[in-house]
Design a protein around this motif. Structure first.
Motif, PDB file in Angstrom:
ATOM      1  N   THR A   1      -2.332   5.137   2.020  1.00  0.00           N
ATOM      2  CA  THR A   1      -2.554   6.312   3.118  1.00  0.00           C
ATOM      3  C   THR A   1      -1.282   6.973   3.508  1.00  0.00           C
ATOM      4  O   THR A   1      -0.641   6.315   3.963  1.00  0.00           O
ATOM      5  N   SER A   2      -1.304   7.807   3.322  1.00  0.00           N
ATOM      6  CA  SER A   2       0.101   8.782   3.538  1.00  0.00           C
ATOM      7  C   SER A   2      -0.233  10.028   4.023  1.00  0.00           C
ATOM      8  O   SER A   2      -1.292  10.675   3.844  1.00  0.00           O
ATOM      9  N   VAL A   3       0.697  10.633   4.835  1.00  0.00           N
ATOM     10  CA  VAL A   3       0.766  11.931   5.477  1.00  0.00           C
ATOM     11  C   VAL A   3       1.474  12.828   4.557  1.00  0.00           C
ATOM     12  O   VAL A   3       1.718  14.011   5.018  1.00  0.00           O
ATOM     13  N   ALA A   4       2.262  12.225   3.477  1.00  0.00           N
ATOM     14  CA  ALA A   4       3.040  13.147   2.861  1.00  0.00           C
ATOM     15  C   ALA A   4       2.101  14.032   2.015  1.00  0.00           C
ATOM     16  O   ALA A   4       0.860  13.621   1.420  1.00  0.00           O
ATOM     17  N   ARG A   5       2.643  15.199   1.656  1.00  0.00           N
ATOM     18  CA  ARG A   5       1.982  16.113   0.913  1.00  0.00           C
ATOM     19  C   ARG A   5       2.372  16.368  -0.725  1.00  0.00           C
ATOM     20  O   ARG A   5       2.001  16.635  -1.403  1.00  0.00           O
ATOM     21  N   LYS A   6       3.598  15.707  -0.871  1.00  0.00           N
ATOM     22  CA  LYS A   6       4.089  15.732  -1.909  1.00  0.00           C
ATOM     23  C   LYS A   6       4.066  14.635  -2.801  1.00  0.00           C
ATOM     24  O   LYS A   6       4.144  13.415  -2.561  1.00  0.00           O
ATOM     25  N   PRO A   7       3.640  14.968  -4.147  1.00  0.00           N
ATOM     26  CA  PRO A   7       3.185  13.741  -5.175  1.00  0.00           C
ATOM     27  C   PRO A   7       4.510  12.598  -5.182  1.00  0.00           C
ATOM     28  O   PRO A   7       4.179  11.331  -5.308  1.00  0.00           O
ATOM     29  N   LEU A   8       5.715  12.890  -5.223  1.00  0.00           N
ATOM     30  CA  LEU A   8       6.812  12.144  -5.430  1.00  0.00           C
ATOM     31  C   LEU A   8       7.021  11.368  -4.270  1.00  0.00           C
ATOM     32  O   LEU A   8       7.345   9.965  -4.376  1.00  0.00           O
ATOM     33  N   SER A   9       6.816  11.855  -2.851  1.00  0.00           N
ATOM     34  CA  SER A   9       6.701  11.179  -1.521  1.00  0.00           C
ATOM     35  C   SER A   9       5.635   9.930  -1.783  1.00  0.00           C
ATOM     36  O   SER A   9       5.980   8.811  -1.456  1.00  0.00           O
ATOM     37  N   ILE A  10       4.334  10.487  -1.982  1.00  0.00           N
ATOM     38  CA  ILE A  10       3.350   9.462  -2.269  1.00  0.00           C
ATOM     39  C   ILE A  10       3.802   8.258  -3.246  1.00  0.00           C
ATOM     40  O   ILE A  10       3.532   7.236  -2.845  1.00  0.00           O
ATOM     41  N   ALA A  11       4.491   8.687  -4.380  1.00  0.00           N
ATOM     42  CA  ALA A  11       4.697   7.507  -5.477  1.00  0.00           C
ATOM     43  C   ALA A  11       5.870   6.629  -4.742  1.00  0.00           C
ATOM     44  O   ALA A  11       5.552   5.408  -5.140  1.00  0.00           O
ATOM     45  N   PHE A  12       6.829   7.360  -4.040  1.00  0.00           N
ATOM     46  CA  PHE A  12       7.713   6.358  -3.341  1.00  0.00           C
ATOM     47  C   PHE A  12       7.238   5.422  -2.517  1.00  0.00           C
ATOM     48  O   PHE A  12       7.591   4.124  -2.286  1.00  0.00           O
ATOM     49  N   GLU A  13       6.474   6.037  -1.834  1.00  0.00           N
ATOM     50  CA  GLU A  13       5.491   5.069  -0.781  1.00  0.00           C
ATOM     51  C   GLU A  13       4.723   4.036  -1.229  1.00  0.00           C
ATOM     52  O   GLU A  13       4.739   2.962  -0.979  1.00  0.00           O
ATOM     53  N   GLU A  14       3.997   4.327  -2.699  1.00  0.00           N
ATOM     54  CA  GLU A  14       3.425   3.350  -3.476  1.00  0.00           C
ATOM     55  C   GLU A  14       4.172   2.064  -3.754  1.00  0.00           C
ATOM     56  O   GLU A  14       3.872   1.046  -3.829  1.00  0.00           O
ATOM     57  N   ILE A  15       5.401   2.705  -4.468  1.00  0.00           N
ATOM     58  CA  ILE A  15       6.411   1.749  -4.710  1.00  0.00           C
ATOM     59  C   ILE A  15       6.853   0.838  -3.683  1.00  0.00           C
ATOM     60  O   ILE A  15       6.925  -0.363  -3.828  1.00  0.00           O
ATOM     61  N   ALA A  16       7.038   1.422  -2.547  1.00  0.00           N
ATOM     62  CA  ALA A  16       7.761   0.506  -1.443  1.00  0.00           C
ATOM     63  C   ALA A  16       6.548  -0.324  -0.881  1.00  0.00           C
ATOM     64  O   ALA A  16       6.803  -1.490  -0.524  1.00  0.00           O
ATOM     65  N   ALA A  17       5.421  -0.116  -1.196  1.00  0.00           N
ATOM     66  CA  ALA A  17       4.197  -0.970  -0.671  1.00  0.00           C
ATOM     67  C   ALA A  17       3.811  -1.960  -1.929  1.00  0.00           C
ATOM     68  O   ALA A  17       2.968  -2.963  -1.652  1.00  0.00           O
ATOM     69  N   ASP A  18       4.422  -2.062  -3.009  1.00  0.00           N
ATOM     70  CA  ASP A  18       4.347  -3.091  -4.255  1.00  0.00           C
ATOM     71  C   ASP A  18       3.091  -2.848  -4.602  1.00  0.00           C
ATOM     72  O   ASP A  18       2.383  -3.541  -5.258  1.00  0.00           O
ATOM     73  N   LYS A  19       2.661  -1.386  -4.686  1.00  0.00           N
ATOM     74  CA  LYS A  19       1.241  -0.928  -5.055  1.00  0.00           C
ATOM     75  C   LYS A  19       1.448  -0.614  -6.902  1.00  0.00           C
ATOM     76  O   LYS A  19       0.648  -0.499  -7.601  1.00  0.00           O
ATOM     77  N   ILE A  20       2.842  -0.179  -7.144  1.00  0.00           N
ATOM     78  CA  ILE A  20       3.250   0.246  -8.381  1.00  0.00           C
ATOM     79  C   ILE A  20       4.435  -0.496  -8.835  1.00  0.00           C
ATOM     80  O   ILE A  20       5.309  -0.609  -8.044  1.00  0.00           O
ATOM     81  N   LEU A  21       4.283  -1.207  -9.871  1.00  0.00           N
ATOM     82  CA  LEU A  21       5.330  -1.849 -10.360  1.00  0.00           C
ATOM     83  C   LEU A  21       6.063  -1.658 -11.700  1.00  0.00           C
ATOM     84  O   LEU A  21       5.312  -1.202 -12.390  1.00  0.00           O
ATOM     85  N   PRO A  22       7.407  -2.027 -11.871  1.00  0.00           N
ATOM     86  CA  PRO A  22       7.886  -1.398 -13.197  1.00  0.00           C
ATOM     87  C   PRO A  22       7.553  -2.380 -14.413  1.00  0.00           C
ATOM     88  O   PRO A  22       7.423  -3.709 -13.981  1.00  0.00           O
TER      89      PRO A  22
END
Length: 110
Positions: A58-79
Motif C-alpha cells: 500500500t503506497s501513497v506514491a504515484r510513480k511506478p518506480l517509487s512503488i517498485a522500490f517500496e516493494e523491494i524494501a518490503a521484501d515483496k520483490i526479490l532478485p
C-alpha cells in the motif's frame, strides 16, 4: 552528536542495495522491470484483463518506480539470478527426454 542528512528518497538507496545483493546494477534492473509491470497493470485496469500482478504494497506514491522500490524494501520483490549454462543444458536435456517419452507413449497408443 550524530548528524544525518534527510533525503527525499525513502526507502534509502543503501537499504535497497542490501536487498539486491549489494549491487546497484541489480537494484536498477529489478526496479525498472517491476516499474514497467506496475505501469502496465495500471494501464490495463479498465480493460478487465487481470493478467498482471498488482502492486504488493500500500503506497501513497504515484510513480511506478517509487512503488517498485517500496516493494523491494518490503521484501515483496526479490532478485533472481538467471540460470547458468550448465543449468540451461540440464533443463534442455530434461525437456528433450520428456518429449521423447511423450512421443514413445503416443506411438504406442496407435
Amino acid at each position: 552528536m550524530s548528524w544525518q542528512h534527510d533525503t527525499m528518497m525513502n526507502p534509502s538507496i543503501e537499504a535497497l542495495t542490501t536487498r539486491a545483493d549489494e549491487s546497484k546494477f541489480k537494484l536498477v534492473t529489478l526496479g525498472a522491470v517491476r516499474a514497467r509491470q506496475i505501469n502496465s497493470y495500471f494501464g490495463q485496469l479498465g480493460e478487465g484483463l487481470g493478467t498482471l500482478v498488482p502492486p504488493q504494497v500500500t503506497s501513497v506514491a504515484r510513480k511506478p518506480l517509487s512503488i517498485a522500490f517500496e516493494e523491494i524494501a518490503a521484501d515483496k520483490i526479490l532478485p533472481v539470478d538467471p540460470p547458468t549454462a550448465e543449468e540451461l543444458a540440464e533443463m534442455e536435456a530434461a525437456e528433450a527426454a520428456a518429449a521423447a517419452d511423450a512421443a514413445a507413449l503416443e506411438a504406442g497408443d496407435d
